[in-house]
Design a protein around this motif. Sequence first.
Motif, mmCIF file in Angstrom:
data_model
loop_
_atom_site.group_PDB
_atom_site.id
_atom_site.type_symbol
_atom_site.label_atom_id
_atom_site.label_comp_id
_atom_site.label_asym_id
_atom_site.label_seq_id
_atom_site.Cartn_x
_atom_site.Cartn_y
_atom_site.Cartn_z
ATOM 1 N N TYR A 67 4.294 7.881 5.690
ATOM 2 C CA TYR A 67 3.595 8.897 4.898
ATOM 3 C C TYR A 67 4.240 10.272 5.084
ATOM 4 O O TYR A 67 4.312 11.053 4.131
ATOM 5 C CB TYR A 67 2.097 8.930 5.219
ATOM 6 N N GLY A 73 -4.690 5.510 0.305
ATOM 7 C CA GLY A 73 -3.806 4.522 0.915
ATOM 8 C C GLY A 73 -4.208 4.224 2.353
ATOM 9 O O GLY A 73 -4.244 3.063 2.776
ATOM 10 N N LYS A 79 -7.220 2.036 2.549
ATOM 11 C CA LYS A 79 -6.907 0.626 2.265
ATOM 12 C C LYS A 79 -6.361 -0.073 3.499
ATOM 13 O O LYS A 79 -6.466 -1.287 3.624
ATOM 14 C CB LYS A 79 -5.909 0.518 1.116
ATOM 15 N N SER A 100 -4.245 10.932 -2.708
ATOM 16 C CA SER A 100 -3.527 9.668 -2.792
ATOM 17 C C SER A 100 -3.290 9.091 -1.392
ATOM 18 O O SER A 100 -3.480 7.890 -1.161
ATOM 19 C CB SER A 100 -2.188 9.867 -3.512
ATOM 20 N N ILE A 140 0.832 -1.204 0.000
ATOM 21 C CA ILE A 140 0.000 0.000 0.000
ATOM 22 C C ILE A 140 0.871 1.261 0.000
ATOM 23 O O ILE A 140 0.609 2.207 -0.756
ATOM 24 C CB ILE A 140 -0.976 -0.008 1.194
ATOM 25 N N LEU A 141 1.900 1.283 0.828
ATOM 26 C CA LEU A 141 2.796 2.443 0.856
ATOM 27 C C LEU A 141 3.521 2.627 -0.470
ATOM 28 O O LEU A 141 3.657 3.753 -0.966
ATOM 29 C CB LEU A 141 3.806 2.306 1.995
ATOM 30 N N GLU A 197 2.449 1.623 -3.375
ATOM 31 C CA GLU A 197 1.442 2.085 -4.333
ATOM 32 C C GLU A 197 1.232 3.595 -4.190
ATOM 33 O O GLU A 197 1.128 4.308 -5.189
ATOM 34 C CB GLU A 197 0.130 1.338 -4.084
ATOM 35 N N SER A 198 1.190 4.075 -2.951
ATOM 36 C CA SER A 198 1.065 5.523 -2.727
ATOM 37 C C SER A 198 2.269 6.258 -3.308
ATOM 38 O O SER A 198 2.108 7.305 -3.949
ATOM 39 C CB SER A 198 0.955 5.829 -1.227
ATOM 40 N N LYS A 204 1.924 6.471 -6.964
ATOM 41 C CA LYS A 204 0.947 7.509 -7.318
ATOM 42 C C LYS A 204 1.572 8.897 -7.177
ATOM 43 O O LYS A 204 1.307 9.782 -7.988
ATOM 44 C CB LYS A 204 -0.311 7.371 -6.473
#
Length: 121
Positions: free
Chosen positions: A93, A70, A73, A66, A42-43, A45-46, A49
């Motif tokens: 993040y 995340g 999710k 974005s 997930i991280l 994917e962020s 993005k």
Amino acid sequence: MNKQNIIKSLEEFIKMPKFETNEMEFYDGLSNDELRSLLNNILNESANKFIGIVKMDGHGSDYLQSMSGGLKKMDDVKLLLDTTDREMVCSYYENLMDIVNLESSEGLLNTWLYGFDPNAL
């Protein structure tokens, strides 16, 4: 930092192992391999993005959107994480925010971590 350097830093973030033992931050790591893999995905994917947003000359609101996606999710597994693991999610993040020079999550991280934004009180 120019676009190429930002993208390079984001790519390095993707390659970086996450939720591993980190004595500098007094973090024991996430022992559940399945959860660690999910959160890493997930991280990353962020971060991917974020790369797309950088390439499109996006704005802060694009990064926040974005991040929000995340974090949503991660909601399904949030209760399986202890406080330190949830804090690490926010720290990662914050790393992404630093790379793209985003100064505030507009309460997203506090709301995800604490259930509310203490700055909004």
